[in-house]
Write a protein that holds these residues in place. Sequence first.
Motif, mmCIF file in Angstrom:
data_model
loop_
_atom_site.group_PDB
_atom_site.id
_atom_site.type_symbol
_atom_site.label_atom_id
_atom_site.label_comp_id
_atom_site.label_asym_id
_atom_site.label_seq_id
_atom_site.Cartn_x
_atom_site.Cartn_y
_atom_site.Cartn_z
ATOM 1 N N UNK A 1 0.836 -1.201 0.000
ATOM 2 C CA UNK A 1 0.000 0.000 0.000
ATOM 3 C C UNK A 1 0.870 1.251 0.000
ATOM 4 N N UNK A 2 0.533 2.192 -0.869
ATOM 5 C CA UNK A 2 1.235 3.467 -0.973
ATOM 6 C C UNK A 2 0.267 4.561 -0.528
ATOM 7 N N UNK A 3 0.636 5.359 0.463
ATOM 8 C CA UNK A 3 -0.289 6.401 0.922
ATOM 9 C C UNK A 3 -0.419 7.533 -0.103
ATOM 10 N N UNK A 4 -1.635 8.046 -0.255
ATOM 11 C CA UNK A 4 -1.848 9.204 -1.115
ATOM 12 C C UNK A 4 -1.860 10.481 -0.284
ATOM 13 N N UNK A 5 -2.045 10.346 1.008
ATOM 14 C CA UNK A 5 -2.025 11.470 1.941
ATOM 15 C C UNK A 5 -1.183 11.045 3.126
ATOM 16 N N UNK A 6 -0.318 11.897 3.600
ATOM 17 C CA UNK A 6 0.472 11.580 4.777
ATOM 18 C C UNK A 6 1.721 10.797 4.437
ATOM 19 N N UNK A 7 2.170 10.035 5.408
ATOM 20 C CA UNK A 7 3.449 9.350 5.300
ATOM 21 C C UNK A 7 3.329 7.938 5.882
ATOM 22 N N UNK A 8 3.928 6.962 5.219
ATOM 23 C CA UNK A 8 3.926 5.586 5.725
ATOM 24 C C UNK A 8 5.185 5.361 6.558
ATOM 25 N N UNK A 9 5.015 4.795 7.746
ATOM 26 C CA UNK A 9 6.132 4.500 8.648
ATOM 27 C C UNK A 9 6.253 2.999 8.833
ATOM 28 N N UNK A 10 7.468 2.534 8.998
ATOM 29 C CA UNK A 10 7.716 1.129 9.313
ATOM 30 C C UNK A 10 8.158 1.043 10.762
ATOM 31 N N UNK A 11 7.500 0.175 11.518
ATOM 32 C CA UNK A 11 7.812 0.030 12.937
ATOM 33 C C UNK A 11 8.506 -1.282 13.255
ATOM 34 N N UNK A 12 9.134 -1.886 12.282
ATOM 35 C CA UNK A 12 9.846 -3.137 12.522
ATOM 36 C C UNK A 12 9.298 -4.268 11.688
ATOM 37 N N UNK A 13 9.914 -5.426 11.853
ATOM 38 C CA UNK A 13 9.542 -6.602 11.077
ATOM 39 C C UNK A 13 8.265 -7.237 11.604
ATOM 40 N N UNK A 14 7.569 -7.922 10.726
ATOM 41 C CA UNK A 14 6.407 -8.712 11.116
ATOM 42 C C UNK A 14 6.815 -10.171 11.034
ATOM 43 N N UNK A 15 6.636 -10.884 12.113
ATOM 44 C CA UNK A 15 6.991 -12.299 12.153
ATOM 45 C C UNK A 15 5.730 -13.133 12.142
ATOM 46 N N UNK A 16 5.832 -14.303 11.557
ATOM 47 C CA UNK A 16 4.708 -15.223 11.603
ATOM 48 C C UNK A 16 5.233 -16.608 11.932
ATOM 49 N N UNK A 17 4.368 -17.401 12.529
ATOM 50 C CA UNK A 17 4.771 -18.727 12.950
ATOM 51 C C UNK A 17 3.589 -19.672 12.799
ATOM 52 N N UNK A 18 3.872 -20.898 12.414
ATOM 53 C CA UNK A 18 2.846 -21.924 12.271
ATOM 54 C C UNK A 18 2.484 -22.447 13.654
ATOM 55 N N UNK A 19 1.318 -22.044 14.165
ATOM 56 C CA UNK A 19 0.927 -22.421 15.522
ATOM 57 C C UNK A 19 0.465 -23.867 15.645
ATOM 58 N N UNK A 20 0.419 -24.585 14.521
ATOM 59 C CA UNK A 20 0.051 -26.000 14.610
ATOM 60 C C UNK A 20 1.258 -26.860 14.980
ATOM 61 N N UNK A 21 2.472 -26.287 14.945
ATOM 62 C CA UNK A 21 3.680 -27.030 15.318
ATOM 63 C C UNK A 21 3.783 -27.142 16.834
ATOM 64 N N UNK A 22 4.493 -28.157 17.280
ATOM 65 C CA UNK A 22 4.689 -28.360 18.713
ATOM 66 C C UNK A 22 5.745 -27.384 19.242
ATOM 67 N N UNK A 23 5.777 -27.237 20.546
ATOM 68 C CA UNK A 23 6.776 -26.374 21.176
ATOM 69 C C UNK A 23 8.187 -26.871 20.844
ATOM 70 N N UNK A 24 8.358 -28.196 20.800
ATOM 71 C CA UNK A 24 9.664 -28.768 20.480
ATOM 72 C C UNK A 24 10.094 -28.423 19.050
#
Length: 62
Positions: A11-34
């Motif tokens: 997405x590109x803003x047409x008004x204002x300014x876009x800021x990045x606040x860090x990386x977005x992480x994702x994880x498969x929650x169906x996996x076990x803790x191990x």
Amino acid sequence: MRLHPIINKEWIPTVGKALTHGLTLMSDLSKSAEEHWGETQNRHRRGIKKAVKMNVVTKIEP
């Protein structure tokens, strides 16, 4: 305005300014803790162990 970091990543803003606040992480929650622990980098494991010793608590909310 806050947008979804994955769906709206192009997405590109047409008004204002876009800021990045860090990386977005994702994880498969169906996996076990191990499985997750086995896939965790050593430097991150050290950070996690340190946080546990300092009684840092996390939780998952719907």
